[in-house]
Scaffold this motif. Structure first.
Motif, PDB file in Angstrom:
ATOM      1  N   ALA A   1       0.834  -1.209   0.000  1.00  0.00           N
ATOM      2  CA  ALA A   1       0.000   0.000   0.000  1.00  0.00           C
ATOM      3  C   ALA A   1       0.865   1.255   0.000  1.00  0.00           C
ATOM      4  CB  ALA A   1      -0.928  -0.008   1.212  1.00  0.00           C
ATOM      5  N   ALA A   2       2.008   1.161   0.731  1.00  0.00           N
ATOM      6  CA  ALA A   2       2.904   2.325   0.773  1.00  0.00           C
ATOM      7  C   ALA A   2       3.520   2.574  -0.600  1.00  0.00           C
ATOM      8  CB  ALA A   2       3.983   2.103   1.824  1.00  0.00           C
ATOM      9  N   ASN A   3       3.971   1.447  -1.290  1.00  0.00           N
ATOM     10  CA  ASN A   3       4.546   1.618  -2.626  1.00  0.00           C
ATOM     11  C   ASN A   3       3.525   2.181  -3.602  1.00  0.00           C
ATOM     12  OD1 ASN A   3       7.066   0.647  -1.808  1.00  0.00           O
ATOM     13  ND2 ASN A   3       6.474  -1.499  -2.208  1.00  0.00           N
ATOM     14  N   MET A   4       2.313   1.618  -3.509  1.00  0.00           N
ATOM     15  CA  MET A   4       1.260   2.129  -4.391  1.00  0.00           C
ATOM     16  C   MET A   4       0.989   3.599  -4.112  1.00  0.00           C
ATOM     17  SD  MET A   4      -2.603   0.648  -4.843  1.00  0.00           S
ATOM     18  CE  MET A   4      -1.936  -1.009  -5.158  1.00  0.00           C
ATOM     19  N   LEU A   5       0.972   3.912  -2.844  1.00  0.00           N
ATOM     20  CA  LEU A   5       0.741   5.301  -2.471  1.00  0.00           C
ATOM     21  C   LEU A   5       1.901   6.181  -2.935  1.00  0.00           C
ATOM     22  CD1 LEU A   5      -1.032   7.361  -1.001  1.00  0.00           C
ATOM     23  CD2 LEU A   5       0.176   6.780   1.120  1.00  0.00           C
ATOM     24  N   ARG A   6       3.141   5.625  -2.844  1.00  0.00           N
ATOM     25  CA  ARG A   6       4.309   6.390  -3.274  1.00  0.00           C
ATOM     26  C   ARG A   6       4.240   6.663  -4.779  1.00  0.00           C
ATOM     27  NH1 ARG A   6       7.662   3.104  -1.515  1.00  0.00           N
ATOM     28  NH2 ARG A   6       7.848   3.966   0.590  1.00  0.00           N
ATOM     29  N   THR A   7       3.819   5.610  -5.530  1.00  0.00           N
ATOM     30  CA  THR A   7       3.679   5.792  -6.984  1.00  0.00           C
ATOM     31  C   THR A   7       2.621   6.853  -7.300  1.00  0.00           C
ATOM     32  OG1 THR A   7       4.265   3.472  -7.304  1.00  0.00           O
ATOM     33  CG2 THR A   7       3.212   4.603  -9.143  1.00  0.00           C
ATOM     34  N   MET A   8       1.540   6.754  -6.581  1.00  0.00           N
ATOM     35  CA  MET A   8       0.498   7.734  -6.800  1.00  0.00           C
ATOM     36  C   MET A   8       0.995   9.140  -6.448  1.00  0.00           C
ATOM     37  SD  MET A   8      -2.797   5.654  -5.304  1.00  0.00           S
ATOM     38  CE  MET A   8      -3.851   7.076  -5.503  1.00  0.00           C
ATOM     39  N   LEU A   9       1.790   9.212  -5.396  1.00  0.00           N
ATOM     40  CA  LEU A   9       2.330  10.512  -5.006  1.00  0.00           C
ATOM     41  C   LEU A   9       3.288  11.059  -6.054  1.00  0.00           C
ATOM     42  CD1 LEU A   9       2.964   9.995  -1.172  1.00  0.00           C
ATOM     43  CD2 LEU A   9       1.198  11.388  -2.247  1.00  0.00           C
ATOM     44  N   GLN A  10       4.110  10.138  -6.648  1.00  0.00           N
ATOM     45  CA  GLN A  10       5.013  10.589  -7.703  1.00  0.00           C
ATOM     46  C   GLN A  10       4.238  11.125  -8.896  1.00  0.00           C
ATOM     47  OE1 GLN A  10       7.517   7.235  -8.534  1.00  0.00           O
ATOM     48  NE2 GLN A  10       8.767   7.475  -6.664  1.00  0.00           N
TER      49      GLN A  10
ATOM     50  N   ASP B   1       3.034  14.261  -8.010  1.00  0.00           N
ATOM     51  CA  ASP B   1       4.107  15.260  -8.033  1.00  0.00           C
ATOM     52  C   ASP B   1       4.333  15.772  -9.450  1.00  0.00           C
ATOM     53  OD1 ASP B   1       4.492  15.184  -5.346  1.00  0.00           O
ATOM     54  OD2 ASP B   1       6.100  13.684  -5.402  1.00  0.00           O
ATOM     55  N   SER B   2       4.368  14.812 -10.417  1.00  0.00           N
ATOM     56  CA  SER B   2       4.561  15.244 -11.811  1.00  0.00           C
ATOM     57  C   SER B   2       3.423  16.133 -12.272  1.00  0.00           C
ATOM     58  CB  SER B   2       4.695  14.013 -12.728  1.00  0.00           C
ATOM     59  OG  SER B   2       3.509  13.224 -12.666  1.00  0.00           O
ATOM     60  N   ASN B   3       2.218  15.697 -11.896  1.00  0.00           N
ATOM     61  CA  ASN B   3       1.079  16.542 -12.252  1.00  0.00           C
ATOM     62  C   ASN B   3       1.168  17.899 -11.566  1.00  0.00           C
ATOM     63  OD1 ASN B   3      -0.018  14.519 -13.865  1.00  0.00           O
ATOM     64  ND2 ASN B   3      -1.192  13.642 -12.154  1.00  0.00           N
ATOM     65  N   ILE B   4       1.656  17.816 -10.351  1.00  0.00           N
ATOM     66  CA  ILE B   4       1.769  19.068  -9.594  1.00  0.00           C
ATOM     67  C   ILE B   4       2.808  19.980 -10.226  1.00  0.00           C
ATOM     68  CG2 ILE B   4       2.547  20.025  -7.386  1.00  0.00           C
ATOM     69  CD1 ILE B   4       1.168  17.649  -6.022  1.00  0.00           C
ATOM     70  N   ILE B   5       3.917  19.357 -10.727  1.00  0.00           N
ATOM     71  CA  ILE B   5       4.960  20.181 -11.357  1.00  0.00           C
ATOM     72  C   ILE B   5       4.412  20.885 -12.585  1.00  0.00           C
ATOM     73  CG2 ILE B   5       7.145  20.085 -12.602  1.00  0.00           C
ATOM     74  CD1 ILE B   5       7.987  17.829 -10.692  1.00  0.00           C
ATOM     75  N   SER B   6       3.701  20.082 -13.425  1.00  0.00           N
ATOM     76  CA  SER B   6       3.110  20.708 -14.615  1.00  0.00           C
ATOM     77  C   SER B   6       2.091  21.775 -14.205  1.00  0.00           C
ATOM     78  CB  SER B   6       2.456  19.649 -15.498  1.00  0.00           C
ATOM     79  OG  SER B   6       1.432  18.973 -14.783  1.00  0.00           O
ATOM     80  N   LYS B   7       1.353  21.413 -13.187  1.00  0.00           N
ATOM     81  CA  LYS B   7       0.374  22.394 -12.721  1.00  0.00           C
ATOM     82  C   LYS B   7       1.079  23.599 -12.116  1.00  0.00           C
ATOM     83  CE  LYS B   7      -3.455  19.209 -11.905  1.00  0.00           C
ATOM     84  NZ  LYS B   7      -4.373  18.617 -10.902  1.00  0.00           N
ATOM     85  N   ASP B   8       2.243  23.345 -11.480  1.00  0.00           N
ATOM     86  CA  ASP B   8       2.994  24.463 -10.914  1.00  0.00           C
ATOM     87  C   ASP B   8       3.448  25.418 -12.010  1.00  0.00           C
ATOM     88  OD1 ASP B   8       2.677  23.646  -8.342  1.00  0.00           O
ATOM     89  OD2 ASP B   8       4.592  22.572  -8.221  1.00  0.00           O
TER      90      ASP B   8
END
Length: 808
Positions: free
Chosen positions: A522-531, A534-541
């Motif tokens: 669950a942590a790895n899945m969550l980490r992947t989702m967070l990454q 993050d990428s979406n956030i960067i583009s959104k940033d």
């Protein structure tokens, strides 16, 4: 720059509290104590659930304040002699305990004369527990399952609380248990004093509603007394405790140092939130109502009491029992207490048993007792003064300083009156006739206290975690992990218990590993989702950054527009101001214009009126002149004819005034602006003429005449002669006694019946003066002179003005 005094800590400003405009009046209740003797005279009668009536006892004289023999007083609630301790607690103290559990402070104190039942109301007796034991019982019934382990909460000696981990708390428990002088007993009820056993019936137990199950709680109690305006800690060891045997862990007690150590008075201090507290006061953590009440009873035995005529055990001090509740939320998993001091909420309930007010003459006090009674009455008087000023400030809008610091009682509880919690008071009264006069004073104070309003306390903020964490975590543990079987070995040859225990532990370990793997997945899945986020956030940033740039430009434009708008608004205000000035100036000019126009119209009217008057006067004067000229012409013709007919000229007759003679006159003629050329003027020979009263002239004359001239109603000038006699006064002076008034007035009459003598008629001979000739002359001279005056005709008159009247 303001310099600070050396060695002094700068005063920290008070923290900003949430504003709350809602206020509640101080809750004042009355409890009537039963009479000790049935045949004793009673002076108090309960009229209703909120009103009592005082009856003056027999032989009581009305005091100078004009108290009536029957006076009624109203309270929030009146408890008669048949009201039980449970009913009193349910109505008065239970709401305060609810507020305590929900993070709000409370103050409850009993007030009354000595022997009115204050201590019984607060403490009670076996089987009839008072407000204090019932409050403790309700608190522990409510938070019992959610109590933190001992020493998890720890006082910071500054009226605050620290939170330490369970490991640190365990170490501190072990350290303190090893230093205990007496071994622990298995049952807490075995240590209870018989005098306080079974104070509360289990059937009368209360429990608070809506307790926060996701928080951990801990109770701390402290007990102090205020004696002679000094504060003493009743839970601190005194000389009696110091000389008692102490256990050193073995079987032989060790006697400590028996040197006398007097108790030290405590001081009041202010914490960082500007709340008052007793510095250095012991705060004992308790885990049950029995333990808390046992500690209270231990301090109660040290309280200052004395035997007086009014009470066998009269309290000589004010006692304050403080119940402090510390609570902190659990973490997100619901396992441990959140290690954040800012999340700790500390609330306290103060139960105060005030010493009774009393008169030394009734108690028979001497020496130390007189000083004690004086200090008690002084502290109660200062409490009354503070209440009076608070009421005056609230009702009259004044801002007088409340003298909290004049007494330790009021100084300790000043925060409650400033809005740090609810305040309630129970007025205990004894209905016997001997306490009537003191009871009236107590009733007045209670009636005044009800008019004071206290700001309503604000609700504490709730932790942001989701509710139900404790129960959810406990259910999760019970559902997933199998229970551990009993590991007790009763037989050395038991081959079943250990294998079963090992198997259970292996199963729990396997489940734990599976849970860890699932957790890692669950942590790895969550980490992947967070990454990905993050990428979406960067583009959104980046997009946001671009938008922020545009927003900055728009903000600049908006700021410029705002500046332009402000400039235009200022210009508009300036123009409006100028317009207002011009409008005011226009109004002033219009007002002046109206005033000047009215004045011009008034002057025009007055000028027209004067012109018309002038024309009328000219016409009138022209008529008078023409008439006078015509009259004189006729008279001249008449006299000419008369003198032509007579040979001997007629001598003019000079008429003398009756005032002429040996008498001497004072002729008083005031200065006048009238034209007197055509007015009859009195001619007084040998008279002294004056224009103002003169004493010297009066001394030389016998008669006095005052000439007064004025314009009559018909426009002609008339003269008044005011005559009088000069008489001598007893003081050697002169006085004038007026006796007569003469009026001279000019009148114009028409001349008629006048006939010219024809030239053909001959004149009579000289010396022949027949009646016919005289008749003809009288006919021709039909104008005669006439003077109209009052009596006592005095001076003669010079004929400047002639009154002409045709003779009949």
């Amino acid at each position: 720059m303001i310099r600070q005094a050396k060695g002094k800590t700068p005063r920290r400003p008070p923290p900003k509290k949430p504003s709350n405009n809602q206020k509640d009046p101080v809750g004042v209740y009355c409890r009537v104590r039963p009479l000790g003797v049935e045949d004793e005279e009673c002076c108090i009668e309960v009229i209703s659930s909120t009103t009592i009536q005082l009856h003056a006892p027999e032989g009581f004289k009305t005091n100078r304040n004009g108290e009536c023999k029957e006076t009624q007083y109203s309270f929030k609630k009146v408890f008669g002699v048949s009201v039980s301790q449970m009913e009193l607690f349910d109505y008065v103290a239970k709401p305060l305990v609810d507020d305590l559990i929900h993070g709000k402070n409370g103050l409850l104190f009993t007030y009354g004369v000595t022997g009115s039942g204050k201590t019984f109301t607060m403490t009670g007796s076996p089987g009839q527990g008072g407000l204090l034991p019932r409050s403790l019982d309700m608190i522990f019934n409510s938070i019992g399952p959610y109590q933190a382990k001992r020493y998890v909460f720890k006082t910071d000696e500054k009226n605050g609380m620290d939170v330490q981990s369970e490991v640190d708390a365990l170490l501190e428990r072990q350290r303190r248990e090893n230093n205990l002088p007496v071994p622990k007993t298995t049952s807490s009820r075995q240590k209870l004093d018989p005098e306080i056993a079974d104070m509360i019936n289990p059937e009368e137990a209360y429990k608070a509603d809506s307790v926060d199950e996701d928080s951990s709680y801990s109770i701390f109690v402290s007990y102090i007394e205020i004696y002679n305006n000094y504060i003493y800690d009743l839970l601190e060891e005194t000389q009696e405790d110091a000389i008692k045997p102490k256990w050193n862990g073995g079987g032989t007690p060790v006697r400590q140092n028996t040197e006398f150590v007097p108790p030290q008075s405590k001081i009041l201090r202010e914490d960082q939130n500007h709340n008052m507290y007793v510095a250095g006061c012991m705060e004992v953590e308790v885990k049950s109502a029995e333990e808390a009440f046992q500690i209270f009873w231990r301090g109660q035995k040290k309280r200052k009491i004395a035997n007086t005529r009014l009470n066998r055990e009269s309290s000589r001090s004010h006692s304050v029992f403080i119940i402090k509740l510390a609570q902190a939320p659990l973490d997100a998993d619901g396992d441990n207490i959140l290690q954040d001091k800012s999340q700790v909420t500390v609330s306290q309930l103060c139960l105060v048993d005030l010493a009774g007010s009393e008169r030394t003459g009734r108690t028979g006090a001497e020496g130390t007792r007189i000083r004690e009674a004086g200090n008690i009455n002084q502290s109660l008087l200062n409490l009354r003064t503070c209440i009076e000023i608070l009421r005056e400030n609230q009702m009259c809008g004044t801002n007088k300083m409340v003298p909290y610091r004049d007494s330790k009682v009021t100084h300790l509880f000043k925060n409650y009156f400033d809005g740090e919690g609810k305040v309630k008071m129970i007025v205990c009264v004894n209905p016997k006739a001997d306490d009537y006069e003191e009871t009236i004073l107590v009733m007045r104070f209670a009636e005044m206290t009800q008019e004071v309003e206290i700001a309503r306390p604000v609700d504490r903020p709730i932790c942001g975690f989701t509710p139900g964490r404790r129960n959810r975590n406990q259910a999760f543990k019970e559902e997933l992990l199998p229970p551990i079987p009993s590991s007790e070995l009763t037989d050395p040859h038991d081959d079943v218990t250990l294998p079963r225990l090992i198997e259970a532990l292996q199963n729990r370990h396997t489940i734990r590993q599976m849970m860890i793997e699932e957790y890692n997945k669950a942590a790895n899945m969550l980490r992947t989702m967070l990454q990905e986020l993050d990428s979406n956030i960067i583009s959104k940033d980046n997009f946001i950054h671009e938008q922020n740039g545009k927003l900055v430009e728009q903000d600049k434009i908006i700021q410029n527009n705002k500046a332009e708008i402000e400039r235009l608004e200022k210009k508009t205000k300036m123009q409006e101001h100028k317009i207002d000035i011009l409008q005011k100036t226009t109004k002033i000019y219009e007002g002046d214009k109206r005033t000047l126009r009215q004045e011009l119209e008034t002057r025009d009217q007055r000028l027209q009126r004067e012109l018309s008057e002038k024309r009328r006067m000219e016409q009138r004067m022209n008529g008078v002149v023409s008439d006078t000229q015509h009259k004189w012409e006729k008279e001249c013709v008449s006299y000419t004819l008369y003198f032509a007919d007579t040979a001997t000229p007629v001598r003019p007759l000079h008429r003398r005034s009756r005032s002429a003679g040996a008498e001497k006159w004072v002729d008083h003629k005031p200065a006048s602006s009238l034209d007197l050329g055509t007015v009859l003027q009195p001619v007084i020979p040998n008279a002294i003429q004056v224009s103002a009263p003169s004493e010297k002239a009066l001394s030389k004359c016998d008669r006095y005449v005052l000439t007064h001239q004025e314009v009559a109603s018909d426009g002609e000038i008339q003269t008044k002669l005011i005559k009088g006699e000069v008489i001598k006064t007893r003081g050697g002076g002169q006085a004038v006694q007026f006796t007569d008034i003469e009026t001279l007035k000019q009148e114009l009459t028409t001349v008629s019946g006048y006939r010219k003598r024809k030239s053909s008629e001959g004149a009579p001979a000289n010396g022949d003066r027949s009646d016919g000739v005289w008749t003809d002359v009288e006919t021709r001279c039909s104008v005669a002179m006439e003077m109209r005056a009052g009596s006592n005709m005095g001076p003669g008159y010079e004929h400047h003005g002639i009154t002409k009247r045709r003779k009949p």
